[in-house]
Design a protein around this motif. Structure first.
Motif, short mmCIF file in Angstrom:
data_model
loop_
_atom_site.label_atom_id
_atom_site.label_comp_id
_atom_site.label_asym_id
_atom_site.label_seq_id
_atom_site.Cartn_x
_atom_site.Cartn_y
_atom_site.Cartn_z
N ASN A 203 0.16 -2.70 -1.04
CA ASN A 203 -0.39 -1.64 -0.22
C ASN A 203 -0.65 -2.18 1.18
O ASN A 203 -1.68 -2.77 1.44
N THR A 204 0.31 -2.00 2.07
CA THR A 204 0.19 -2.48 3.45
C THR A 204 0.42 -1.34 4.42
O THR A 204 0.81 -0.24 4.02
N ASP A 205 0.22 -1.64 5.68
CA ASP A 205 0.44 -0.64 6.72
C ASP A 205 1.91 -0.23 6.75
O ASP A 205 2.23 0.94 6.92
N SER A 206 2.82 -1.20 6.56
CA SER A 206 4.24 -0.84 6.60
C SER A 206 4.62 0.02 5.41
O SER A 206 5.46 0.90 5.52
N HIS A 207 3.99 -0.20 4.26
CA HIS A 207 4.26 0.62 3.08
C HIS A 207 3.83 2.06 3.36
O HIS A 207 4.55 3.01 3.05
N THR A 208 2.68 2.23 3.97
CA THR A 208 2.18 3.56 4.34
C THR A 208 3.11 4.22 5.35
O THR A 208 3.46 5.40 5.22
#
Length: 149
Positions: free
Chosen positions: A83-88
């Motif tokens: 769950n990272t910013d790039s995943h979002t």
């Protein structure tokens, strides 16, 4: 003779196995520590290893090949389960592409995934607008092939 054996301490027959067992134990603990440390950092580095999927998706999106771009983005999301910013960001992008393809039902799935992210997201306002837009489209569309009595 009893005095000499007491003064010399533990015999070499006992010392050598103890030293060997101590070294084996230390090596095993070191290997375990390295494995744990690698598993923690590898999941973070794993997302960097699959950055090429995002790059391909971006190129396809820029060329108007939305379905193919979606495929690349989804591959990235499947391979990086952190769950990272790039995943979002990627989940939001997939939702936007489905909106472009006039498929708000599928787009909402990805928009909601982006919304449920635990990381702070810089485009949170845009995300909420896209969700509201899709919900409005879904709620306003009525089935036209049903007979109403």
């Amino acid at each position: 003779m009893e005095d000499n054996s007491l003064k010399s301490g533990i015999s070499y027959k006992i010392k050598i196995p103890i030293i060997i067992l101590t070294l084996v134990t230390m090596c095993a603990m070191g290997a375990l520590f390295i494995k744990i440390a690698y598993s923690v950092t590898s999941s973070e580095k794993q997302s960097d290893n699959y950055q090429y999927l995002i790059n391909i998706g971006d190129k396809l999106k820029n060329k108007g090949l939305y379905e193919q771009a979606i495929d690349q983005y989804i591959k990235y999301l499947e391979k990086t389960n952190i769950n990272t910013d790039s995943h979002t960001k990627v989940a939001h992008t997939v939702g936007e592409l489905y909106i472009e393809l006039s498929n708000c039902r599928e787009g909402l799935v990805w928009l909601f995934q982006a919304e449920e992210s635990k990381t702070p997201y810089s485009r949170n306002n845009d995300l909420k607008k896209h969700i509201d837009l899709c919900l409005a489209k879904i709620n306003s569309s009525k089935p036209s092939n049903l007979n109403i009595k």
